[in-house]
Design an enzyme around this catalytic site. Structure first.
Site, PDB file in Angstrom:
ATOM      1  N   TYR A  17       0.853  -1.177   0.000  1.00 30.94           N
ATOM      2  CA  TYR A  17       0.000   0.000   0.000  1.00 30.94           C
ATOM      3  C   TYR A  17       0.892   1.231   0.000  1.00 30.94           C
ATOM      4  O   TYR A  17       1.737   1.396   0.874  1.00 30.94           O
ATOM      5  CB  TYR A  17      -0.914   0.033   1.230  1.00 30.94           C
ATOM      6  CG  TYR A  17      -1.744   1.294   1.278  1.00 30.94           C
ATOM      7  CD1 TYR A  17      -2.982   1.337   0.669  1.00 30.94           C
ATOM      8  CD2 TYR A  17      -1.263   2.450   1.874  1.00 30.94           C
ATOM      9  CE1 TYR A  17      -3.732   2.494   0.670  1.00 30.94           C
ATOM     10  CE2 TYR A  17      -2.003   3.610   1.877  1.00 30.94           C
ATOM     11  CZ  TYR A  17      -3.243   3.635   1.277  1.00 30.94           C
ATOM     12  OH  TYR A  17      -3.964   4.790   1.276  1.00 30.94           O
ATOM     13  N   TRP A  43       2.073   5.093  -2.450  1.00 31.05           N
ATOM     14  CA  TRP A  43       2.068   5.817  -3.722  1.00 31.05           C
ATOM     15  C   TRP A  43       3.227   5.394  -4.604  1.00 31.05           C
ATOM     16  O   TRP A  43       3.094   5.296  -5.806  1.00 31.05           O
ATOM     17  CB  TRP A  43       2.113   7.317  -3.455  1.00 31.05           C
ATOM     18  CG  TRP A  43       0.869   7.864  -2.846  1.00 31.05           C
ATOM     19  CD1 TRP A  43       0.214   7.396  -1.733  1.00 31.05           C
ATOM     20  CD2 TRP A  43       0.116   8.969  -3.311  1.00 31.05           C
ATOM     21  NE1 TRP A  43      -0.893   8.159  -1.465  1.00 31.05           N
ATOM     22  CE2 TRP A  43      -0.977   9.145  -2.422  1.00 31.05           C
ATOM     23  CE3 TRP A  43       0.257   9.858  -4.367  1.00 31.05           C
ATOM     24  CZ2 TRP A  43      -1.917  10.155  -2.574  1.00 31.05           C
ATOM     25  CZ3 TRP A  43      -0.676  10.863  -4.522  1.00 31.05           C
ATOM     26  CH2 TRP A  43      -1.752  11.009  -3.642  1.00 31.05           C
TER      27      TRP A  43
END
Length: 756
Positions: free
Chosen positions: A104, A106
């Site tokens: 998880y 960016w």
């Protein structure tokens, strides 16, 4: 050229080393976060060689203590042999349902080297894995909104454009503000930062703004917004007080409610207190929130007599019972009757990134296919600690009862749970439970330090890719500017070598190396572009060129305009086809923490004599989450090496704290050090600590005190409700005092101890 989540940049190199990343000349308001890249990638925290935790290496899976043991650097062959053997062992003994891929985060803005896609493709070729579901940013909205209006992600893309608001709106009422620091980033990237100019155009056109946030700076000074600071966690009460004023003053749009919504009769009874004997009037709301009742009454009248758009920041839902302010935002907007009108209605999530309401992509770019996951198990992302600590336990989620899997191996790539997750001391305990933890990383973050096998990977500027934001209308070439340092490798090549060891090379690579996959993904992007009337250059010309700007697909869109024009021809994807102010589906779940309509429930963690201050935390202006925290720009804004904490002058004076002091913040869950900033731009009784400081526990100190200023050592690990199981980290209370001892050094940006 390079792309990042905070903007395009021009890379400067010298002697095969990145020395700077400059703003792109076409960006009107470039982010300064690019100033972190060169110093972070060349910093002493860079992972340069594969490393194995000594306790795991000496004692086998589960041996030693994660986070405290030293590491042993090994060859790539040794590291990959260990990974392949451990994957095989866990699958053979426990099945693929014992593998969890966190991933998880960016990570890179590039479409080819997307960390989650790479890892998930690899593991799907091995038979699948348990995944996480939802996100930390707006998980309550992802689960709740489909019951009320429709899929939240679709509606974010359909948000009314700021150009329309500038032309048609009179008033913008912002719950949680609209912090400019958030609008410098966007998932997948942003080529041009438009938000500041679009908001300035609103102000020039005479649009008025009201900032309902405990932080004054959650609305940029240029907006000249009225600041009405509610006590943290009381937004739903404020909205109910406004709704009550609309009702008793006869200012509700009954025609809109009758035609476009269902269930308002149940909501009206609740607001007026006909069932519980408690009218949710302005005085009631003022007593709870601290905003004067007379101001709420006047604001309700102003909203009804103006073209008004209501915004609700994503951070408002990351608190106890965070579904309620979302539902109440829709309810309040429906009562005004302006949903679907230019410049009216509501949007949840304005300001969460650079692009919402400003621009959208005309088509999806190509991506690396992830394949099919043969394991159907998942866990809500905010429940990772509970999953690891309580295998087999049951929990509620989205109206169903589920069971935690028994996870034996965790693999994390492209994210940092020791930034995102709540209650880090609990997460540390949870991270001791798996038999093996594998992490792909650029730097020695806390997640890498809590791993057993650490694989060093290339940075976005060290591999060839292209940026294509999820909500941006640009394509950005990303040539490799330098080679990865040390023995860091491109992740695709790591997985290809592992697949060869595991006998799945043909399945994973399909006969392609990473260059062939990059060209294939670009070809897919070209094909999709042609379907939308856009011609893209060939790969070589694109890679050697500049940012490509694509047409704006809907420059003047108005959220739910088609639904308002004809709710029969354009029904909503809800059970009734209309806005469900009362949901029979949710009511049928019989949850005690999320009822059939928007309701007031006070935060579970209330200020007390022991912990009198509400802790606030939010995205910093100096980095994205925890990315590149060791970069020059991020370090330049720290105080004596620590993350700043903002205190009201009254709270600081009562504790003998002045600007620049190192302070200790604590509660029953943990404690940390931070640098004091005294400001009257915060509501008294609150402390604001930026997120993203790399977790730096001192194992010799009380509660393993964090030396650096990470707020998640203080946040609780309860969820918003049993409906969405979203994170509720904004509901926390603390005490603060001036630190009187010898101030310890921050070690988070140093590498760990290595053993021979």
């Amino acid at each position: 050229m390079t792309a990042s989540h905070w903007g395009a940049g021009v890379v400067e190199t010298h002697a095969d080393r990145i020395v700077a990343v400059h703003p792109h000349p076409d960006d009107p308001h470039p982010s300064l976060i690019n100033q972190n890249i060169a110093s972070s990638l060349n910093g002493r925290a860079r992972v340069l060689r594969p490393a194995v935790r000594s306790g795991w290496l000496e004692n086998g899976p589960g041996g030693g203590t994660r986070g405290e043991d030293s590491f042993v650097e090994v060859s790539w062959d040794r590291a990959l042999d260990l990974v392949a053997a451990e994957l095989t062992r866990v699958r053979d003994l426990h099945g693929n349902g014992a593998l969890f891929a966190g991933s998880y985060g960016w990570s890179s803005a590039g479409r080819v080297h997307h960390a989650q896609s790479q890892l998930k493709r690899f593991l799907n070729c091995q038979g699948g894995f348990v995944r996480s579901k939802g996100n930390y940013s707006y998980n309550a909205a992802l689960v709740l909104m489909p019951y009320i209006v429709g899929p939240y992600r679709d509606h974010v893309a359909q948000a009314t454009r700021w150009s329309v608001i500038a032309e048609h709106s009179d008033l913008v009422v912002m719950f949680g503000g609209m912090a400019g620091r958030n609008t410098q980033v966007s998932d997948g990237g942003v080529a041009r930062h438009r938000m500041r100019d679009n908001l300035a155009a609103c102000h020039t056109q005479g649009v008025r703004f009201v900032n309902l946030s405990p932080m004054k700076r959650d609305a940029d000074a240029e907006l000249d917004a009225e600041w009405l600071p509610p006590r943290p966690g009381t937004d739903t009460a404020v909205m109910l007080g406004l709704a009550h004023s609309l009702l008793v003053q006869g200012l509700c749009d009954r025609d809109f409610l009758d035609r476009y919504t269902i269930g308002f009769n149940r909501v009206e009874r609740y607001i007026l207190g006909r069932d519980d004997g408690v009218p949710k009037d302005a005085q009631w709301a003022g007593d709870i929130s601290g905003i004067p009742a007379e101001r709420l009454i006047a604001l309700a009248r102003d909203m009804a007599h103006s073209r008004t758009i209501i915004t609700c920041a994503a951070g408002v839902q990351r608190a106890d019972f965070g579904e309620q302010p979302l539902w109440m935002t829709v309810t309040l907007a429906a009562m005004l009757g302006q949903i679907g009108l230019p410049g009216g209605g509501y949007t949840i999530g304005y300001g969460v990134n650079a692009n919402i309401g400003n621009i959208e992509r005309p088509f999806r770019s190509g991506t690396l296919p992830q394949g099919t996951n043969a394991v159907d198990k998942f866990v809500p992302v905010a429940m990772i600690s509970d999953m690891l600590l309580n295998p087999g336990a049951r929990y509620d989620y989205d109206g169903a009862q589920r069971q935690f899997p028994d996870i034996r191996l965790v693999w994390w790539a492209g994210g940092n749970p020791f930034h995102h997750h709540q209650d880090l001391n609990k997460l540390r305990r949870a991270f001791q439970k798996p038999e093996t933890v594998i992490v792909n990383e650029l730097n020695w973050t806390a997640t890498a330090r809590h791993a057993d096998i650490v694989l060093p990977v290339a940075a976005p500027q060290e591999r060839t890719d292209f940026g294509a934001g999820k909500s941006d209308n640009a394509l950005v070439p990303m040539p490799a500017h330098v080679a990865p340092p040390g023995e860091a490798r491109i992740e695709y090549d790591i997985y290809a070598d592992l697949s060869a060891r595991l006998g799945t090379a043909d399945h994973f690579t399909e006969g392609r190396d990473i260059e062939a996959w990059t060209r294939e993904i670009w070809t897919t992007t070209q094909t999709e572009a042609r379907r939308h009337g856009v011609s893209l250059p060939d790969w070589e010309a694109f890679l050697a060129g500049d940012v490509l700007t694509l047409p704006d697909p809907s420059a003047n869109q108005v959220f739910l305009a088609d639904f308002r024009a004809d709710p029969v021809a354009h029904p909503l994807p809800t059970p009734s086809g209309r806005i469900e102010l009362f949901s029979h589906a949710i009511a049928g779940f019989a949850l005690n923490d999320c009822h059939g309509h928007a309701s007031w429930m006070p935060p579970r963690d209330q200020p007390s004599a022991l912990y009198p201050l509400n802790l606030l935390s939010g995205q910093p202006g100096t980095r994205l989450h925890s990315q590149l925290d060791n970069g020059a720009f991020s370090l330049s804004r720290k105080i004596r090496g620590r993350e700043p904490v903002i205190l009201h002058p009254g709270d600081a004076a009562a504790r003998g704290i002045v600007d620049g002091d190192v302070v200790e913040i604590w509660n029953a869950r943990g404690r940390c050090l931070a640098g004091a900033v005294v400001s009257d731009a915060i509501l008294q009784g609150c402390a604001f600590l930026w997120t993203g400081a790399w977790y730096d526990p001192d194992f010799d100190a009380e509660q393993h005190r964090d030396r650096h200023g990470n707020p998640n050592v203080l946040t609780h690990d309860l969820r918003t409700s049993s409906l969405s199981q979203g994170p509720a980290a904004h509901s926390a209370t603390v005490q603060v005092a001036r630190f009187e001892g010898v101030v310890p050094d921050v070690l988070a940006h140093d590498p760990p101890r290595f053993s021979p």
